[in-house]
Design a protein around this motif. Structure first.
Motif, PDB file in Angstrom:
ATOM      1  N   GLU A  99       0.833  -1.215   0.000  1.00 50.44           N
ATOM      2  CA  GLU A  99       0.000   0.000   0.000  1.00 50.44           C
ATOM      3  C   GLU A  99       0.866   1.264   0.000  1.00 50.44           C
ATOM      4  O   GLU A  99       0.576   2.220  -0.720  1.00 50.44           O
ATOM      5  CB  GLU A  99      -0.937  -0.008   1.210  1.00 50.44           C
ATOM      6  N   ALA A 100       1.923   1.249   0.812  1.00 53.82           N
ATOM      7  CA  ALA A 100       2.802   2.424   0.886  1.00 53.82           C
ATOM      8  C   ALA A 100       3.494   2.669  -0.457  1.00 53.82           C
ATOM      9  O   ALA A 100       3.613   3.826  -0.910  1.00 53.82           O
ATOM     10  CB  ALA A 100       3.845   2.219   1.991  1.00 53.82           C
ATOM     11  N   VAL A 101       3.932   1.606  -1.117  1.00 54.65           N
ATOM     12  CA  VAL A 101       4.581   1.747  -2.425  1.00 54.65           C
ATOM     13  C   VAL A 101       3.584   2.283  -3.453  1.00 54.65           C
ATOM     14  O   VAL A 101       3.899   3.191  -4.239  1.00 54.65           O
ATOM     15  CB  VAL A 101       5.157   0.395  -2.893  1.00 54.65           C
ATOM     16  N   THR A 117      -8.815  -3.387  -1.344  1.00 55.72           N
ATOM     17  CA  THR A 117      -9.782  -3.970  -0.402  1.00 55.72           C
ATOM     18  C   THR A 117      -9.446  -5.421  -0.103  1.00 55.72           C
ATOM     19  O   THR A 117      -9.414  -5.856   1.052  1.00 55.72           O
ATOM     20  CB  THR A 117     -11.201  -3.880  -0.993  1.00 55.72           C
ATOM     21  N   ILE A 118      -9.164  -6.177  -1.184  1.00 56.42           N
ATOM     22  CA  ILE A 118      -8.849  -7.598  -1.004  1.00 56.42           C
ATOM     23  C   ILE A 118      -7.553  -7.766  -0.214  1.00 56.42           C
ATOM     24  O   ILE A 118      -7.431  -8.644   0.638  1.00 56.42           O
ATOM     25  CB  ILE A 118      -8.733  -8.292  -2.382  1.00 56.42           C
ATOM     26  N   LEU A 119      -6.582  -6.878  -0.503  1.00 56.12           N
ATOM     27  CA  LEU A 119      -5.281  -6.973   0.174  1.00 56.12           C
ATOM     28  C   LEU A 119      -5.432  -6.756   1.681  1.00 56.12           C
ATOM     29  O   LEU A 119      -4.863  -7.493   2.490  1.00 56.12           O
ATOM     30  CB  LEU A 119      -4.332  -5.922  -0.408  1.00 56.12           C
ATOM     31  N   THR A 120      -6.231  -5.755   2.052  1.00 53.33           N
ATOM     32  CA  THR A 120      -6.445  -5.482   3.477  1.00 53.33           C
ATOM     33  C   THR A 120      -7.090  -6.674   4.163  1.00 53.33           C
ATOM     34  O   THR A 120      -6.694  -7.093   5.256  1.00 53.33           O
ATOM     35  CB  THR A 120      -7.330  -4.234   3.648  1.00 53.33           C
ATOM     36  N   GLN A 121      -8.118  -7.243   3.506  1.00 56.69           N
ATOM     37  CA  GLN A 121      -8.790  -8.411   4.081  1.00 56.69           C
ATOM     38  C   GLN A 121      -7.837  -9.603   4.165  1.00 56.69           C
ATOM     39  O   GLN A 121      -7.855 -10.357   5.140  1.00 56.69           O
ATOM     40  CB  GLN A 121     -10.009  -8.779   3.227  1.00 56.69           C
ATOM     41  N   LEU A 122      -6.996  -9.743   3.122  1.00 58.47           N
ATOM     42  CA  LEU A 122      -6.057 -10.868   3.105  1.00 58.47           C
ATOM     43  C   LEU A 122      -5.087 -10.789   4.280  1.00 58.47           C
ATOM     44  O   LEU A 122      -4.880 -11.776   4.999  1.00 58.47           O
ATOM     45  CB  LEU A 122      -5.269 -10.854   1.789  1.00 58.47           C
ATOM     46  N   PHE A 123      -4.496  -9.611   4.489  1.00 54.54           N
ATOM     47  CA  PHE A 123      -3.547  -9.469   5.599  1.00 54.54           C
ATOM     48  C   PHE A 123      -4.233  -9.679   6.948  1.00 54.54           C
ATOM     49  O   PHE A 123      -3.660 -10.251   7.866  1.00 54.54           O
ATOM     50  CB  PHE A 123      -2.887  -8.091   5.558  1.00 54.54           C
ATOM     51  N   THR A 124      -5.470  -9.196   7.058  1.00 57.18           N
ATOM     52  CA  THR A 124      -6.207  -9.386   8.312  1.00 57.18           C
ATOM     53  C   THR A 124      -6.428 -10.871   8.580  1.00 57.18           C
ATOM     54  O   THR A 124      -6.198 -11.359   9.690  1.00 57.18           O
ATOM     55  CB  THR A 124      -7.565  -8.659   8.237  1.00 57.18           C
TER      56      THR A 124
END
Length: 295
Positions: free
Chosen positions: A137-139, A157-164
């Motif tokens: 996200e930062a990149v 959205t998917i990335l945030t859910q995946l990390f969670t």
């Protein structure tokens, strides 16, 4: 300790396991059941962790360039992005190649998009991989600041859910394994204690005739070690054979389910379980026999 004395303690330890048949069987069963549960959860968590790691490492950023961007400007942007500490790799994706990848990703349904090849709506893009998935996200936020970049896509959205989800899986897995280990230590210690309670008269007689604490304690420690090792053999064998069978089954019948290769993982889990069984068996017997030494 003399060699002959140690050999005598070892013989006594083996004799005690056989002499207290049912209690030894109960202790070995407790060790076997708990190690089987701990081992099964360990293999499950290792596979879930591996799956989460693979998914996280497939995360990439696509920075679509403005259509008027000159080649020199593209190269300059690529070089600048690649120099960032958080960026692992940057590659250029031609708009026609991007359309090919899009059509291929749709499988048989992608054929309907063949008609738009002459009017390809996609832009040239930079495919960026962060050094750590958590930095994606930062990149992406820094890349969108370039004037030559029109838009950035990375499945926010998917990335945030995946990390969670993956973080929950890791924390939950570690908590369950630690909890099961403490439960197994408690149960095994209490089961071994029952075998020692049934022999408290024997311990008291040994103390009254002048036996030292070490002389009394050592055969019980060896007995606890034997109970732990014997109790570990069944779950270790079951888990190794069962995991290899499941791996071959899923590989042949359900290849889309990716499992961690059996070796060397099952050997590592087996060694850990054997180590736990030895430590728990010896500690359990040591803790249980201590109160009966105060005669």
């Amino acid at each position: 300790m003399k060699r002959s004395t140690f050999a005598r303690h070892v013989r006594e330890g083996f004799k005690n396991v056989g002499r207290n048949g049912w209690m030894s069987f109960a202790s070995i069963s407790a060790v076997a059941i708990m190690l089987l549960v701990v081992g099964a959860f360990s293999l499950l968590i290792l596979n879930m962790n591996s799956l989460a790691f693979d998914v996280e490492n497939e995360v990439e950023i696509r920075a679509f360039l403005e259509t008027e961007t000159e080649e020199d400007a593209q190269a300059e942007v690529m070089e600048d992005i690649a120099s960032a500490n958080a960026v692992e790799d940057v590659s250029y994706l031609d708009r026609d190649e991007g359309l090919d990848q899009f059509i291929d990703s749709l499988g048989s349904e992608g054929a309907v998009y063949e008609s738009i090849r002459d009017e390809n709506p996609l832009n040239d893009a930079l495919v960026i991989e962060a050094t750590e998935p958590e930095l994606t996200e930062a990149v992406a936020t820094s890349v969108i600041e370039y004037a030559e970049v029109e838009t950035v896509e990375y499945g926010e959205t998917i990335l945030t859910q995946l990390f969670t989800i993956t973080n929950y899986v890791r924390v939950l897995g570690a908590t369950m394994i630690i909890g099961l280990l403490f439960t197994s230590i408690f149960l095994i210690s209490n089961t071994i204690k029952l075998t020692i309670i049934s022999r408290k008269d024997e311990i008291e007689i040994m103390k009254l005739v002048g036996a030292t604490n070490g002389f009394v304690r050592t055969p019980f420690m060896i007995e606890g070690l034997l109970i732990g090792v014997i109790g570990a053999l069944v779950p270790v064998g079951t888990l190794m054979a069962g995991y290899v069978y499941l791996y071959d089954f899923f590989d042949a019948q359900l290849p889309f389910i990716t499992m961690v290769e059996p070796f060397p993982m099952v050997w590592q889990v087996a060694l850990v379980l054997l180590g736990i069984s030895v430590v728990v068996g010896m500690l359990g017997s040591q803790m249980s026999v201590r109160k009966f030494l105060k005669v």
